[in-house]
Design a protein around this motif. Structure first.
Motif, PDB file in Angstrom:
ATOM      1  N   LYS A   1      -4.376   1.461  -7.790  1.00 25.65           N
ATOM      2  CA  LYS A   1      -3.905   0.099  -7.520  1.00 25.65           C
ATOM      3  C   LYS A   1      -2.458   0.172  -7.041  1.00 25.65           C
ATOM      4  CE  LYS A   1      -2.460  -0.612 -12.282  1.00 25.65           C
ATOM      5  NZ  LYS A   1      -2.531  -1.410 -13.475  1.00 25.65           N
ATOM      6  N   ALA A   2      -1.983  -0.940  -6.518  1.00 22.18           N
ATOM      7  CA  ALA A   2      -0.603  -1.012  -6.050  1.00 22.18           C
ATOM      8  C   ALA A   2       0.323  -1.020  -7.270  1.00 22.18           C
ATOM      9  CB  ALA A   2      -0.397  -2.263  -5.210  1.00 22.18           C
ATOM     10  N   GLU A   3       1.112   0.032  -7.391  1.00 20.70           N
ATOM     11  CA  GLU A   3       2.026   0.190  -8.522  1.00 20.70           C
ATOM     12  C   GLU A   3       3.105   1.191  -8.131  1.00 20.70           C
ATOM     13  OE1 GLU A   3      -0.367   1.844 -11.658  1.00 20.70           O
ATOM     14  OE2 GLU A   3      -0.934   3.572 -10.457  1.00 20.70           O
ATOM     15  N   LYS A   4       4.062   1.412  -9.022  1.00 17.89           N
ATOM     16  CA  LYS A   4       5.112   2.395  -8.767  1.00 17.89           C
ATOM     17  C   LYS A   4       4.451   3.745  -8.468  1.00 17.89           C
ATOM     18  CE  LYS A   4       7.329   4.819 -12.041  1.00 17.89           C
ATOM     19  NZ  LYS A   4       8.156   5.131 -13.193  1.00 17.89           N
ATOM     20  N   GLY A   5       4.845   4.375  -7.368  1.00 13.53           N
ATOM     21  CA  GLY A   5       4.306   5.675  -7.003  1.00 13.53           C
ATOM     22  C   GLY A   5       3.089   5.624  -6.094  1.00 13.53           C
TER      23      GLY A   5
ATOM     24  N   GLY B   1       1.161  -1.380   8.132  1.00 11.94           N
ATOM     25  CA  GLY B   1       1.738  -0.051   8.016  1.00 11.94           C
ATOM     26  C   GLY B   1       1.506   0.594   6.667  1.00 11.94           C
ATOM     27  N   LEU B   2       2.203   1.721   6.455  1.00 10.90           N
ATOM     28  CA  LEU B   2       2.128   2.465   5.200  1.00 10.90           C
ATOM     29  C   LEU B   2       3.367   2.180   4.370  1.00 10.90           C
ATOM     30  CD1 LEU B   2       0.891   5.975   6.375  1.00 10.90           C
ATOM     31  CD2 LEU B   2      -0.263   4.501   4.746  1.00 10.90           C
ATOM     32  N   PHE B   3       3.174   1.911   3.092  1.00 11.21           N
ATOM     33  CA  PHE B   3       4.279   1.604   2.185  1.00 11.21           C
ATOM     34  C   PHE B   3       4.194   2.513   0.968  1.00 11.21           C
ATOM     35  CE2 PHE B   3       3.117  -2.197   4.516  1.00 11.21           C
ATOM     36  CZ  PHE B   3       4.323  -2.605   5.042  1.00 11.21           C
ATOM     37  N   PHE B   4       5.340   3.042   0.565  1.00  4.96           N
ATOM     38  CA  PHE B   4       5.419   3.871  -0.632  1.00  4.96           C
ATOM     39  C   PHE B   4       6.304   3.142  -1.626  1.00  4.96           C
ATOM     40  CE2 PHE B   4       7.242   7.904  -2.697  1.00  4.96           C
ATOM     41  CZ  PHE B   4       6.203   7.988  -3.610  1.00  4.96           C
ATOM     42  N   ILE B   5       5.703   2.745  -2.746  1.00  2.00           N
ATOM     43  CA  ILE B   5       6.465   2.014  -3.767  1.00  2.00           C
ATOM     44  C   ILE B   5       7.231   3.040  -4.593  1.00  2.00           C
ATOM     45  CG2 ILE B   5       6.374   0.398  -5.696  1.00  2.00           C
ATOM     46  CD1 ILE B   5       3.787  -0.721  -4.491  1.00  2.00           C
ATOM     47  N   SER B   6       8.510   3.163  -4.284  1.00  2.00           N
ATOM     48  CA  SER B   6       9.336   4.183  -4.935  1.00  2.00           C
ATOM     49  C   SER B   6      10.787   3.719  -4.993  1.00  2.00           C
ATOM     50  CB  SER B   6       9.209   5.508  -4.192  1.00  2.00           C
ATOM     51  OG  SER B   6       9.553   5.338  -2.820  1.00  2.00           O
TER      52      SER B   6
ATOM     53  N   CYS C   1       9.529   3.150   2.613  1.00  2.00           N
ATOM     54  CA  CYS C   1       9.786   3.290   1.178  1.00  2.00           C
ATOM     55  C   CYS C   1      10.414   1.997   0.664  1.00  2.00           C
ATOM     56  CB  CYS C   1      10.724   4.465   0.920  1.00  2.00           C
ATOM     57  SG  CYS C   1      10.066   6.022   1.529  1.00  2.00           S
ATOM     58  N   ILE C   2       9.737   1.393  -0.299  1.00  2.00           N
ATOM     59  CA  ILE C   2      10.227   0.124  -0.853  1.00  2.00           C
ATOM     60  C   ILE C   2      10.364   0.232  -2.368  1.00  2.00           C
ATOM     61  CG2 ILE C   2       9.280  -1.298   1.017  1.00  2.00           C
ATOM     62  CD1 ILE C   2       6.939  -2.013  -0.840  1.00  2.00           C
ATOM     63  N   SER C   3      11.269  -0.548  -2.889  1.00  3.10           N
ATOM     64  CA  SER C   3      11.503  -0.597  -4.327  1.00  3.10           C
ATOM     65  C   SER C   3      10.400  -1.407  -5.004  1.00  3.10           C
ATOM     66  CB  SER C   3      12.861  -1.257  -4.571  1.00  3.10           C
ATOM     67  OG  SER C   3      12.953  -1.736  -5.890  1.00  3.10           O
ATOM     68  N   PRO C   4      10.049  -1.053  -6.254  1.00  2.00           N
ATOM     69  CA  PRO C   4       9.075  -1.873  -6.992  1.00  2.00           C
ATOM     70  C   PRO C   4       9.582  -3.302  -7.215  1.00  2.00           C
ATOM     71  CG  PRO C   4       9.448   0.227  -8.112  1.00  2.00           C
ATOM     72  CD  PRO C   4      10.447   0.136  -6.995  1.00  2.00           C
ATOM     73  N   GLU C   5      10.900  -3.492  -7.077  1.00  2.00           N
ATOM     74  CA  GLU C   5      11.494  -4.822  -7.273  1.00  2.00           C
ATOM     75  C   GLU C   5      11.498  -5.656  -5.997  1.00  2.00           C
ATOM     76  OE1 GLU C   5      12.278  -5.817 -10.373  1.00  2.00           O
ATOM     77  OE2 GLU C   5      11.471  -3.861 -10.908  1.00  2.00           O
ATOM     78  N   SER C   6      11.103  -5.061  -4.876  1.00  2.00           N
ATOM     79  CA  SER C   6      11.118  -5.796  -3.607  1.00  2.00           C
ATOM     80  C   SER C   6      10.023  -6.869  -3.612  1.00  2.00           C
ATOM     81  CB  SER C   6      10.904  -4.841  -2.440  1.00  2.00           C
ATOM     82  OG  SER C   6       9.575  -4.356  -2.441  1.00  2.00           O
ATOM     83  N   PRO C   7      10.240  -7.945  -2.861  1.00  2.00           N
ATOM     84  CA  PRO C   7       9.215  -9.010  -2.792  1.00  2.00           C
ATOM     85  C   PRO C   7       7.853  -8.482  -2.321  1.00  2.00           C
ATOM     86  CG  PRO C   7      11.276  -9.786  -1.850  1.00  2.00           C
ATOM     87  CD  PRO C   7      11.462  -8.324  -2.139  1.00  2.00           C
TER      88      PRO C   7
ATOM     89  N   ASN D   1       1.631  -5.840  -6.166  1.00  2.00           N
ATOM     90  CA  ASN D   1       1.489  -5.257  -7.505  1.00  2.00           C
ATOM     91  C   ASN D   1       0.138  -5.576  -8.158  1.00  2.00           C
ATOM     92  OD1 ASN D   1       2.415  -3.731  -9.710  1.00  2.00           O
ATOM     93  ND2 ASN D   1       2.992  -5.598 -10.785  1.00  2.00           N
ATOM     94  N   GLY D   2      -0.534  -4.509  -8.599  1.00  2.00           N
ATOM     95  CA  GLY D   2      -1.796  -4.658  -9.323  1.00  2.00           C
ATOM     96  C   GLY D   2      -3.021  -4.825  -8.436  1.00  2.00           C
ATOM     97  N   LYS D   3      -2.808  -5.014  -7.137  1.00  2.00           N
ATOM     98  CA  LYS D   3      -3.942  -5.197  -6.225  1.00  2.00           C
ATOM     99  C   LYS D   3      -4.632  -3.850  -5.986  1.00  2.00           C
ATOM    100  CE  LYS D   3      -3.022  -9.579  -4.887  1.00  2.00           C
ATOM    101  NZ  LYS D   3      -2.703 -10.224  -6.136  1.00  2.00           N
ATOM    102  N   ILE D   4      -5.910  -3.927  -5.648  1.00  2.00           N
ATOM    103  CA  ILE D   4      -6.687  -2.716  -5.363  1.00  2.00           C
ATOM    104  C   ILE D   4      -7.158  -2.746  -3.901  1.00  2.00           C
ATOM    105  CG2 ILE D   4      -7.418  -2.353  -7.751  1.00  2.00           C
ATOM    106  CD1 ILE D   4     -10.120  -3.627  -6.982  1.00  2.00           C
TER     107      ILE D   4
END
Length: 146
Positions: A81-85, A93-98, A113-119, A125-128
């Motif tokens: 799921k969409a989470e840190k890492g 596009g491709l996004f890396f939550i880091s 590369c985006i922060s977990p705190e970004s909008p 977050n939590g989506k599959i």
């Protein structure tokens, strides 16, 4: 998609930024020592401006050091799921939550590369896989997650 390679590449970029800031701080400190003058107030004003510049550079350096520490907490394991890492592919596009580093290229692929705190990360977050999320009234579908 090799997550370990991605993490190592980001770590390398952060190390380069740290090195650059440390060099800038050292150069600014050196120029602060070189500005001795008998001008009195002008001398003090110049020294104060250089000290403020050093303080600003130190704040930016500390932020990058925090990012590097945070990156160490990301394990190169697959995500469901969409989470840190997680690496998330959408039609945009491709996004890396880091860490908030912006766009980097790995194996001729652009990854943002985006922060977990970004909008954006918060919206995902939590989506599959195959779920839709919305940001700025624009829907995006998660095509894949690693």
């Amino acid at each position: 998609m090799q997550k370990l390679n991605l993490i190592q590449s980001i770590s390398q970029k952060l190390s380069e930024k740290i090195e650059n800031f440390e060099k800038l701080i050292a150069e600014t400190r050196a120029s602060s020592n070189d500005t001795k003058s008998s001008m009195g107030d002008k001398y003090e004003t110049g020294r104060e401006m250089l000290q403020q510049e050093i303080n600003n550079l130190q704040v930016q350096l500390n932020e990058i050091l925090k990012q590097k520490d945070f990156l160490k907490t990301i394990l190169p394991k697959p995500s469901e799921k969409a989470e840190k890492g997680a690496i998330i592919k959408t039609e945009k596009g491709l996004f890396f939550i880091s860490v908030s580093l912006g766009e980097i290229k790995i194996d001729n692929q652009k990854i943002i590369c985006i922060s977990p705190e970004s909008p954006l990360a918060k919206a995902m977050n939590g989506k599959i896989k195959n779920e839709v999320f919305s940001i700025n009234n624009i829907n995006q579908k998660i095509e894949n997650i690693w």
